[in-house]
Scaffold this motif. Sequence first.
Motif, PDB file in Angstrom:
ATOM      1  N   ILE A  11       0.837  -1.204   0.000  1.00 46.56           N
ATOM      2  CA  ILE A  11       0.000   0.000   0.000  1.00 46.56           C
ATOM      3  C   ILE A  11       0.869   1.249   0.000  1.00 46.56           C
ATOM      4  N   PHE A  12       1.961   1.216   0.764  1.00 50.06           N
ATOM      5  CA  PHE A  12       2.864   2.362   0.818  1.00 50.06           C
ATOM      6  C   PHE A  12       3.468   2.652  -0.556  1.00 50.06           C
ATOM      7  N   ILE A  13       3.957   1.613  -1.213  1.00 42.35           N
ATOM      8  CA  ILE A  13       4.575   1.791  -2.538  1.00 42.35           C
ATOM      9  C   ILE A  13       3.548   2.309  -3.541  1.00 42.35           C
ATOM     10  N   LEU A  14       2.362   1.720  -3.548  1.00 41.63           N
ATOM     11  CA  LEU A  14       1.316   2.180  -4.459  1.00 41.63           C
ATOM     12  C   LEU A  14       0.870   3.601  -4.129  1.00 41.63           C
ATOM     13  N   GLY A  15       0.842   3.951  -2.840  1.00 42.47           N
ATOM     14  CA  GLY A  15       0.496   5.312  -2.435  1.00 42.47           C
ATOM     15  C   GLY A  15       1.508   6.327  -2.935  1.00 42.47           C
ATOM     16  N   ILE A  16       2.782   5.967  -2.889  1.00 45.92           N
ATOM     17  CA  ILE A  16       3.835   6.849  -3.408  1.00 45.92           C
ATOM     18  C   ILE A  16       3.665   7.043  -4.915  1.00 45.92           C
ATOM     19  N   PHE A  17       3.432   5.946  -5.650  1.00 38.66           N
ATOM     20  CA  PHE A  17       3.221   6.058  -7.094  1.00 38.66           C
ATOM     21  C   PHE A  17       1.990   6.909  -7.412  1.00 38.66           C
ATOM     22  N   TYR A  18       0.938   6.712  -6.632  1.00 40.14           N
ATOM     23  CA  TYR A  18      -0.301   7.471  -6.819  1.00 40.14           C
ATOM     24  C   TYR A  18      -0.066   8.954  -6.558  1.00 40.14           C
ATOM     25  N   LEU A  19       0.716   9.268  -5.534  1.00 42.28           N
ATOM     26  CA  LEU A  19       1.032  10.658  -5.222  1.00 42.28           C
ATOM     27  C   LEU A  19       1.844  11.297  -6.340  1.00 42.28           C
ATOM     28  N   ILE A  20       2.843  10.601  -6.826  1.00 41.71           N
ATOM     29  CA  ILE A  20       3.676  11.136  -7.913  1.00 41.71           C
ATOM     30  C   ILE A  20       2.841  11.370  -9.166  1.00 41.71           C
ATOM     31  N   THR A  21       1.990  10.405  -9.507  1.00 39.84           N
ATOM     32  CA  THR A  21       1.128  10.549 -10.680  1.00 39.84           C
ATOM     33  C   THR A  21       0.165  11.719 -10.521  1.00 39.84           C
ATOM     34  N   SER A  22      -0.397  11.876  -9.346  1.00 37.67           N
ATOM     35  CA  SER A  22      -1.346  12.967  -9.103  1.00 37.67           C
ATOM     36  C   SER A  22      -0.668  14.328  -9.190  1.00 37.67           C
ATOM     37  N   ILE A  23       0.543  14.419  -8.668  1.00 41.96           N
ATOM     38  CA  ILE A  23       1.275  15.688  -8.744  1.00 41.96           C
ATOM     39  C   ILE A  23       1.635  16.006 -10.187  1.00 41.96           C
ATOM     40  N   LYS A  24       2.033  14.995 -10.958  1.00 41.92           N
ATOM     41  CA  LYS A  24       2.332  15.222 -12.378  1.00 41.92           C
ATOM     42  C   LYS A  24       1.096  15.688 -13.135  1.00 41.92           C
ATOM     43  N   LYS A  25      -0.052  15.074 -12.839  1.00 41.83           N
ATOM     44  CA  LYS A  25      -1.291  15.492 -13.504  1.00 41.83           C
ATOM     45  C   LYS A  25      -1.657  16.922 -13.135  1.00 41.83           C
ATOM     46  N   GLN A  26      -1.432  17.283 -11.881  1.00 45.00           N
ATOM     47  CA  GLN A  26      -1.756  18.647 -11.458  1.00 45.00           C
ATOM     48  C   GLN A  26      -0.858  19.652 -12.161  1.00 45.00           C
ATOM     49  N   LYS A  27       0.404  19.321 -12.326  1.00 43.18           N
ATOM     50  CA  LYS A  27       1.305  20.223 -13.056  1.00 43.18           C
ATOM     51  C   LYS A  27       0.882  20.355 -14.517  1.00 43.18           C
ATOM     52  N   GLN A  28       0.466  19.233 -15.128  1.00 42.26           N
ATOM     53  CA  GLN A  28       0.000  19.285 -16.513  1.00 42.26           C
ATOM     54  C   GLN A  28      -1.262  20.114 -16.631  1.00 42.26           C
ATOM     55  N   MET A  29      -2.163  19.952 -15.683  1.00 46.74           N
ATOM     56  CA  MET A  29      -3.407  20.726 -15.716  1.00 46.74           C
ATOM     57  C   MET A  29      -3.142  22.214 -15.520  1.00 46.74           C
ATOM     58  N   ASN A  30      -2.173  22.539 -14.689  1.00 45.29           N
ATOM     59  CA  ASN A  30      -1.826  23.943 -14.504  1.00 45.29           C
ATOM     60  C   ASN A  30      -1.220  24.539 -15.761  1.00 45.29           C
TER      61      ASN A  30
END
Length: 167
Positions: free
Chosen positions: A49-68
Amino acid sequence: MARINKDIFASVFFIFFSITMFFASNSIIKLTVSRIGADFAPKLVAVGIFILGIFYLITSIKKQKQMNNLADTKTSEKESSTEEKKKISPLSVLLTVGLLVLYVVLMPTIGFLITTAVYLFFQMYLLAAKVERKIPLFVIISVVTSVTVYYLFKSVFYLMLPAGILG
């Protein structure tokens, strides 16, 4: 934009949840002398869960930067609107529950290897889009996954799984 913020909060929640779960599993009493005790599976799940949470966080931050970066263009508005329109079919949810019930009911009689391979195949077939259904690939993935998990549990963890008709 709100969806991306929810993704970031969800990923942070899962990271903290996994850390809490990992340390809480230390309080599980070990009743065996082997290195793998009752606390092994919860710790393994917590690390996953920790590893998947880290990947999910990185992906979400990348998407937010793209959306910005693309906030002013109309293409980003079209992509976000089509992404929000995708819904899960109630029929696929019912079929998934039915597959899970069949899996649990048939495992003791048929056995882990066969039941798991068949379940995985039908679950992948059900969840894949009609254009992306590749039956030979689904068969290979199902069989390889079943055999790998069976070998791992039997030879590495020394745990018995239902043998069923294979004896």
